[in-house]
Design a protein around this motif. Structure first.
Motif, PDB file in Angstrom:
ATOM      1  N   HIS A   3      51.440  59.720  47.737  1.00  0.00           N
ATOM      2  CA  HIS A   3      51.962  59.059  47.728  1.00  0.00           C
ATOM      3  C   HIS A   3      52.566  57.890  48.180  1.00  0.00           C
ATOM      4  O   HIS A   3      52.136  57.185  49.101  1.00  0.00           O
ATOM      5  N   CYS A  22      62.177  53.447  42.346  1.00  0.00           N
ATOM      6  CA  CYS A  22      61.156  54.097  42.670  1.00  0.00           C
ATOM      7  C   CYS A  22      60.608  55.556  41.604  1.00  0.00           C
ATOM      8  O   CYS A  22      59.836  54.980  41.039  1.00  0.00           O
ATOM      9  N   ALA A  23      61.669  55.538  40.589  1.00  0.00           N
ATOM     10  CA  ALA A  23      61.674  56.347  39.582  1.00  0.00           C
ATOM     11  C   ALA A  23      60.670  55.409  37.957  1.00  0.00           C
ATOM     12  O   ALA A  23      59.859  56.016  37.865  1.00  0.00           O
ATOM     13  N   SER A  26      57.087  56.151  40.105  1.00  0.00           N
ATOM     14  CA  SER A  26      56.755  58.016  39.728  1.00  0.00           C
ATOM     15  C   SER A  26      56.734  58.543  38.285  1.00  0.00           C
ATOM     16  O   SER A  26      55.037  58.397  37.834  1.00  0.00           O
ATOM     17  N   ARG A  27      56.780  57.669  37.228  1.00  0.00           N
ATOM     18  CA  ARG A  27      56.520  57.031  36.013  1.00  0.00           C
ATOM     19  C   ARG A  27      55.380  56.802  35.763  1.00  0.00           C
ATOM     20  O   ARG A  27      54.313  57.363  34.913  1.00  0.00           O
ATOM     21  N   LEU A  30      52.560  58.946  37.071  1.00  0.00           N
ATOM     22  CA  LEU A  30      52.744  60.640  36.413  1.00  0.00           C
ATOM     23  C   LEU A  30      51.677  60.020  34.804  1.00  0.00           C
ATOM     24  O   LEU A  30      50.706  60.852  34.518  1.00  0.00           O
ATOM     25  N   VAL A  40      54.001  64.218  42.931  1.00  0.00           N
ATOM     26  CA  VAL A  40      54.508  62.927  43.547  1.00  0.00           C
ATOM     27  C   VAL A  40      55.431  62.444  44.169  1.00  0.00           C
ATOM     28  O   VAL A  40      56.920  63.084  43.908  1.00  0.00           O
ATOM     29  N   ARG A  41      55.593  61.254  45.013  1.00  0.00           N
ATOM     30  CA  ARG A  41      56.411  61.495  46.193  1.00  0.00           C
ATOM     31  C   ARG A  41      56.658  59.464  45.547  1.00  0.00           C
ATOM     32  O   ARG A  41      55.819  59.603  45.988  1.00  0.00           O
ATOM     33  N   VAL A  42      57.434  59.395  45.308  1.00  0.00           N
ATOM     34  CA  VAL A  42      58.059  57.877  45.783  1.00  0.00           C
ATOM     35  C   VAL A  42      59.321  57.589  46.632  1.00  0.00           C
ATOM     36  O   VAL A  42      60.252  58.324  46.185  1.00  0.00           O
ATOM     37  N   ARG A  43      59.193  56.751  47.483  1.00  0.00           N
ATOM     38  CA  ARG A  43      60.567  56.592  48.361  1.00  0.00           C
ATOM     39  C   ARG A  43      60.458  54.852  49.001  1.00  0.00           C
ATOM     40  O   ARG A  43      59.393  54.380  49.043  1.00  0.00           O
TER      41      ARG A  43
END
Length: 128
Positions: A3, A22-23, A26-27, A30, A40-43
């Protein structure tokens, strides 16, 4: 897990697209190959109230707190942190053109005995 919580000063709203950031994070998480997609959590969290350094109104910050489960070597954790920090630093390059921006990243391991989770996403992504 993992997270990623991104905390940022409100004065960055006009300068950074937090959804895009955030995107990107996240990429990158991964792409390390160390984490399952379903985990996966991104905020991002906007800080309305803050006092930074000499308290000039143009001072801004982004603080990234990356919580992960145990099971990765120190080298793997360092590689992941370096990858995330590098891509975010590059993405925010224009903010470093002024002497008013600070970026930080910390990785924290979660104690599995003190962490409870239930995830309906994993079975779908694992094809089960």
């Amino acid at each position: 897990m993992p997270h990623m919580a991104i905390e940022y000063s409100a004065n960055l709203d006009a300068k950074v697209d937090m959804g895009e950031l955030c995107a990107l994070v996240s990429r990158t998480i991964l792409e390390t190959g160390l984490f399952e997609p379903g985990a996966v959590r991104v905020r991002a969290f906007r800080a309305e109230a803050y006092a930074i350094a000499d308290r000039l109104p143009e001072n801004g910050f982004i603080d990234m707190n990356f919580r992960i489960g145990k099971g990765r070597s120190a080298e793997e954790k360092k590689r992941a942190g370096e990858a995330i920090f590098a891509v975010v630093t590059d993405h925010l390059g224009s903010l470093f053109a002024t002497p008013h921006f600070a970026l930080s990243l910390e990785i924290r391991e979660i104690d599995a005995e003190l962490s409870w989770k239930k995830n309906a996403i994993h079975p779908r992504l694992r094809g089960k």
